[in-house]
Design an enzyme around this catalytic site. Structure first.
Site, short mmCIF file in Angstrom:
data_model
loop_
_atom_site.label_atom_id
_atom_site.label_comp_id
_atom_site.label_asym_id
_atom_site.label_seq_id
_atom_site.Cartn_x
_atom_site.Cartn_y
_atom_site.Cartn_z
N HIS A 103 0.80 -1.23 0.00
CA HIS A 103 0.00 0.00 0.00
C HIS A 103 0.83 1.28 0.00
O HIS A 103 0.52 2.26 0.68
CB HIS A 103 -0.96 -0.01 1.20
CG HIS A 103 -2.05 -1.02 1.09
ND1 HIS A 103 -2.48 -1.53 -0.11
CD2 HIS A 103 -2.80 -1.64 2.05
CE1 HIS A 103 -3.47 -2.41 0.10
NE2 HIS A 103 -3.67 -2.49 1.40
N HIS A 173 -9.76 2.13 0.56
CA HIS A 173 -9.73 0.94 1.42
C HIS A 173 -10.86 0.94 2.46
O HIS A 173 -10.64 0.60 3.62
CB HIS A 173 -8.38 0.84 2.12
CG HIS A 173 -7.95 -0.56 2.46
ND1 HIS A 173 -8.65 -1.35 3.33
CD2 HIS A 173 -6.91 -1.30 2.03
CE1 HIS A 173 -8.04 -2.52 3.45
NE2 HIS A 173 -6.98 -2.52 2.66
N GLU A 288 -11.52 -3.62 -2.84
CA GLU A 288 -10.51 -2.69 -3.34
C GLU A 288 -10.37 -2.83 -4.86
O GLU A 288 -9.73 -3.76 -5.35
CB GLU A 288 -9.17 -2.97 -2.65
CG GLU A 288 -9.25 -2.93 -1.13
CD GLU A 288 -8.10 -3.68 -0.49
OE1 GLU A 288 -6.93 -3.34 -0.79
OE2 GLU A 288 -8.36 -4.63 0.28
#
Length: 323
Positions: A103, A173, A288
């Site tokens: 991420h 997210h 996602e």
């Protein structure tokens, strides 16, 4: 509406913005671009919050790992070995998930304060990621626009430009719980994905695009989600210029329905099995929309390369209803 939500340890203020239209209310933070709250009615007209979030800034600072509601970048999901080749040069990233990058690294976009300006029925968030941040090449200028349309659907439109070749993969997210509380394991999911990307013990794709037929990954017909998922699904539609509906989530108890439309070729479904206190495993489902994990090291996957003169664009729309 804009209000002070809190102050970071370095003194930087964090503001909260509220969008409201067609019976839907959404609250967004300048910190991490976080979607803190999404309030929608159930089949009896009772309004409830359907995303996981904290009531104060301290909650997000003390519990950063779930990435609750945050904008994720520069690269959503994992990059194996925290490194990738690009145009003959190997770029080393900062590992933050064992030996891998997750991420965007330790200080990804989820931990940045975004500049926020009003937009038509929404907000435009922007930031600049300098060349070399977390090891990524190129100065990246990013904007994300949140909007509520006339039906109350939440749109998220991403754009980015760079001054040097780089990789970009952006997502949001949020964890969805259409019941408003308790477990989301009983939610029913329909997903237009005939294949998925199997992964190893570190959740790095093996490179295979496997058929979902006869496996627990087959959600082509709606069924209960259950638990045990942190997997990338290959959406049948591929990359598209405009959002195409790919998923529907239904909570039989409240009657709430969530639809997901996107331009992206993949979706990571995460059933929050490892989420920590104050939440419990299974309290939400992350959907996602993304390019595939480890695409920078998988030239056969859809490309995530962005070059100078190009504009990265991606859009996802979350629609709400009841039945």
């Amino acid at each position: 509406m804009n209000e002070l939500f809190g102050t970071l340890p370095d003194g930087a203020p964090v503001h909260r913005w509220t969008l409201e239209r067609a019976g839907v209310r959404v609250r967004i933070l300048s910190y991490g671009g976080i979607v803190q709250d999404v309030e929608v009615p159930d089949r009896d007209g009772r309004t409830g919050n359907v995303v996981l979030g904290f009531s104060d800034l301290d909650g997000y600072l003390r519990h950063p790992e779930p990435f609750l509601g945050a904008l994720i970048g520069r690269y959503a999901n994992r990059i194996a070995g925290a490194r990738f080749p690009l145009d003959g040069v190997v770029h080393a990233l900062e590992p933050n998930n064992g030996p891998n990058s997750l991420h965007g690294g330790a200080r990804g976009f989820d931990k940045r304060v975004w500049d926020v300006t009003p937009a038509a029925h929404g907000l435009r968030l922007s930031l600049v990621s300098p060349d070399g941040e977390e090891g990524f090449p190129g100065r990246l200028e990013v904007s994300v626009t949140y909007t509520l349309d006339e039906r109350g659907a939440l749109g998220i439109a991403y754009e980015a430009v760079t001054d040097a070749p780089t990789h970009v993969n952006l997502t949001n997210h949020s964890y969805w719980n259409l019941a408003g509380s308790g477990s989301a394991a009983g939610h029913e999911l329909r997903l237009a994905a005939s294949r998925f990307t199997p992964s190893d013990a570190e959740l790095i794709p093996t490179g295979e695009l496997a058929d979902v037929s006869g496996t627990r990954f087959d959600f082509r017909e709606a069924r209960k989600v259950g638990s045990g998922y942190d997997d990338n699904f290959v959406l049948d539609k591929g990359v598209t210029a405009t959002p195409v509906e790919v998923a529907e989530v239904h909570d039989p108890a409240s009657g709430r329905v969530l639809t997901v439309s996107t331009t992206e070729p993949g979706m990571q479904v995460y059933t929050a099995d490892h989420i920590g206190e104050p939440f419990s495993p299974g309290d939400g489902i992350a959907l996602e929309t993304q390019h595939f994990p480890d695409s920078p090291n998988r030239p056969d996957f859809p490309s995530t390369v962005l070059r100078p003169g190009e504009v990265f664009r991606s859009e996802t729309v979350y629609g709400f209803g009841v039945r």
